[in-house]
Design a protein around this motif. Sequence first.
Motif, PDB file in Angstrom:
ATOM      1  N   LYS A 112       0.772  -1.079   0.114  1.00  0.00           N
ATOM      2  CA  LYS A 112       0.009  -0.079  -0.053  1.00  0.00           C
ATOM      3  C   LYS A 112       0.879   1.253  -0.063  1.00  0.00           C
ATOM      4  N   HIS A 113       1.904   1.194   0.707  1.00  0.00           N
ATOM      5  CA  HIS A 113       2.999   2.349   0.555  1.00  0.00           C
ATOM      6  C   HIS A 113       3.491   2.565  -0.828  1.00  0.00           C
ATOM      7  N   TRP A 114       3.739   1.419  -1.644  1.00  0.00           N
ATOM      8  CA  TRP A 114       4.224   1.455  -2.778  1.00  0.00           C
ATOM      9  C   TRP A 114       3.138   2.409  -3.731  1.00  0.00           C
ATOM     10  N   ASP A 115       1.807   1.800  -3.491  1.00  0.00           N
ATOM     11  CA  ASP A 115       0.683   2.354  -4.274  1.00  0.00           C
ATOM     12  C   ASP A 115       0.568   3.757  -4.011  1.00  0.00           C
ATOM     13  N   GLY A 116       1.027   4.080  -2.642  1.00  0.00           N
ATOM     14  CA  GLY A 116       0.623   5.557  -2.388  1.00  0.00           C
ATOM     15  C   GLY A 116       1.876   6.532  -2.893  1.00  0.00           C
ATOM     16  N   THR A 117       2.950   5.838  -3.094  1.00  0.00           N
ATOM     17  CA  THR A 117       4.174   6.395  -3.722  1.00  0.00           C
ATOM     18  C   THR A 117       3.700   6.874  -5.124  1.00  0.00           C
ATOM     19  N   LEU A 118       3.527   5.710  -5.806  1.00  0.00           N
ATOM     20  CA  LEU A 118       3.117   6.108  -7.123  1.00  0.00           C
ATOM     21  C   LEU A 118       1.913   6.858  -7.469  1.00  0.00           C
ATOM     22  N   ASP A 119       0.975   6.804  -6.729  1.00  0.00           N
ATOM     23  CA  ASP A 119      -0.054   7.745  -6.743  1.00  0.00           C
ATOM     24  C   ASP A 119       0.356   9.391  -6.603  1.00  0.00           C
ATOM     25  N   LYS A 120       1.266   9.431  -5.424  1.00  0.00           N
ATOM     26  CA  LYS A 120       1.778  11.096  -5.238  1.00  0.00           C
ATOM     27  C   LYS A 120       2.661  11.307  -6.328  1.00  0.00           C
ATOM     28  N   LEU A 121       3.407  10.363  -6.859  1.00  0.00           N
ATOM     29  CA  LEU A 121       4.482  10.717  -8.108  1.00  0.00           C
ATOM     30  C   LEU A 121       3.529  11.178  -9.357  1.00  0.00           C
ATOM     31  N   ALA A 122       2.463  10.347  -9.628  1.00  0.00           N
ATOM     32  CA  ALA A 122       1.436  10.685 -10.757  1.00  0.00           C
ATOM     33  C   ALA A 122       0.682  12.148 -10.700  1.00  0.00           C
ATOM     34  N   TYR A 123       0.142  12.450  -9.467  1.00  0.00           N
ATOM     35  CA  TYR A 123      -0.442  13.637  -8.970  1.00  0.00           C
ATOM     36  C   TYR A 123       0.299  14.645  -9.079  1.00  0.00           C
ATOM     37  N   GLY A 124       1.872  14.518  -8.643  1.00  0.00           N
ATOM     38  CA  GLY A 124       2.633  15.603  -8.650  1.00  0.00           C
ATOM     39  C   GLY A 124       2.265  16.759  -7.317  1.00  0.00           C
ATOM     40  N   GLU A 125       1.779  16.190  -6.381  1.00  0.00           N
ATOM     41  CA  GLU A 125       1.581  17.034  -5.258  1.00  0.00           C
ATOM     42  C   GLU A 125       2.615  17.623  -4.614  1.00  0.00           C
ATOM     43  N   THR A 126       2.836  18.759  -4.120  1.00  0.00           N
ATOM     44  CA  THR A 126       3.878  19.043  -3.237  1.00  0.00           C
ATOM     45  C   THR A 126       3.561  19.764  -2.001  1.00  0.00           C
ATOM     46  N   THR A 127       4.397  20.093  -1.067  1.00  0.00           N
ATOM     47  CA  THR A 127       4.031  20.375   0.256  1.00  0.00           C
ATOM     48  C   THR A 127       3.888  22.010  -0.025  1.00  0.00           C
ATOM     49  N   PHE A 128       3.003  22.489   0.961  1.00  0.00           N
ATOM     50  CA  PHE A 128       2.778  23.793   0.966  1.00  0.00           C
ATOM     51  C   PHE A 128       3.699  24.845   0.771  1.00  0.00           C
ATOM     52  N   ILE A 129       4.530  24.791   1.989  1.00  0.00           N
ATOM     53  CA  ILE A 129       5.627  25.953   1.985  1.00  0.00           C
ATOM     54  C   ILE A 129       6.741  25.626   1.425  1.00  0.00           C
ATOM     55  N   ILE A 130       7.553  24.876   1.498  1.00  0.00           N
ATOM     56  CA  ILE A 130       8.647  24.486   0.586  1.00  0.00           C
ATOM     57  C   ILE A 130       8.705  23.890  -0.706  1.00  0.00           C
ATOM     58  N   GLN A 131       7.666  23.405  -0.789  1.00  0.00           N
ATOM     59  CA  GLN A 131       7.173  22.653  -2.160  1.00  0.00           C
ATOM     60  C   GLN A 131       8.011  21.760  -2.930  1.00  0.00           C
ATOM     61  N   TYR A 132       8.467  20.734  -1.652  1.00  0.00           N
ATOM     62  CA  TYR A 132       9.091  19.525  -2.169  1.00  0.00           C
ATOM     63  C   TYR A 132       8.034  18.603  -2.687  1.00  0.00           C
ATOM     64  N   PRO A 133       8.246  17.733  -3.444  1.00  0.00           N
ATOM     65  CA  PRO A 133       7.150  16.632  -3.991  1.00  0.00           C
ATOM     66  C   PRO A 133       6.848  15.595  -2.735  1.00  0.00           C
ATOM     67  N   ILE A 134       5.857  15.421  -2.490  1.00  0.00           N
ATOM     68  CA  ILE A 134       5.435  14.697  -1.374  1.00  0.00           C
ATOM     69  C   ILE A 134       5.868  13.121  -1.822  1.00  0.00           C
ATOM     70  N   TRP A 135       5.996  12.623  -2.992  1.00  0.00           N
ATOM     71  CA  TRP A 135       6.019  11.463  -3.350  1.00  0.00           C
ATOM     72  C   TRP A 135       7.845  11.093  -2.689  1.00  0.00           C
ATOM     73  N   TRP A 136       8.579  12.183  -2.591  1.00  0.00           N
ATOM     74  CA  TRP A 136       9.832  11.836  -1.660  1.00  0.00           C
ATOM     75  C   TRP A 136       9.639  11.296  -0.430  1.00  0.00           C
ATOM     76  N   ALA A 137       8.628  11.959   0.294  1.00  0.00           N
ATOM     77  CA  ALA A 137       8.675  11.524   1.597  1.00  0.00           C
ATOM     78  C   ALA A 137       8.097   9.975   1.527  1.00  0.00           C
ATOM     79  N   TYR A 138       7.085   9.787   0.810  1.00  0.00           N
ATOM     80  CA  TYR A 138       6.692   8.335   0.613  1.00  0.00           C
ATOM     81  C   TYR A 138       7.826   7.347   0.303  1.00  0.00           C
ATOM     82  N   ALA A 139       8.736   7.926  -0.847  1.00  0.00           N
ATOM     83  CA  ALA A 139       9.711   6.973  -1.390  1.00  0.00           C
ATOM     84  C   ALA A 139      10.770   6.807  -0.143  1.00  0.00           C
ATOM     85  N   SER A 140      10.978   7.659   0.978  1.00  0.00           N
ATOM     86  CA  SER A 140      11.812   7.488   1.637  1.00  0.00           C
ATOM     87  C   SER A 140      11.268   6.446   2.832  1.00  0.00           C
TER      88      SER A 140
END
Length: 176
Positions: A112-140
């Motif tokens: 499920k974490h893998w699915d979430g990572t791929l989902d965040k990567l495809a969606y391209g969502e970033t954090t609000f303030i520093i704008q790093y891609p959320i999939w980085w957190a999932y991948a870590s």
Amino acid sequence: MLDRIDRLMRLLAGFLAILGGLALIAVILTTVTSVTGRALLWIGLGPIRGDFELVELGTGFAVFAFLPWVQINRGHASVEILTMHMGGRINRFIDMVADLLMLAIALLLTWKHWDGTLDKLAYGETTFIIQYPIWWAYASGLIGAIGFVLVSFWCVVLSARALVTGQDQAHGEIVH
């Protein structure tokens, strides 16, 4: 051969735990620096921009990085009120079932974490303030989750060997 694999799994779990500890140290330093900066606004300092986003990233990674270490050392919470009065064979069987269940949980979490990572990567969502891609957190976190699967599988092998040979397995200072 099994001793080498055991050493490798323990090294992997230890390495991930050290990385998780370093991530927590970075989280602590970030928090202290940011709070200190807020307290010293009057001299021109300020908080670290996006500090809570960095804390979320580091803490999430650390949680997953610690799971393999806890599993290989049998550090999960357990209630032994009944099992301490049972024989070795029954306890080895219970260890085997517990390790199989933990492997199933590790596989489900990682999948499920893998699915979430791929989902965040495809969606391209970033954090609000520093704008790093959320999939980085999932991948870590996925790094620790994969380690958790590998170590959990190894614990199943160790439990199966103990069940077949009739010898209790040693995990750190605890003998099961």
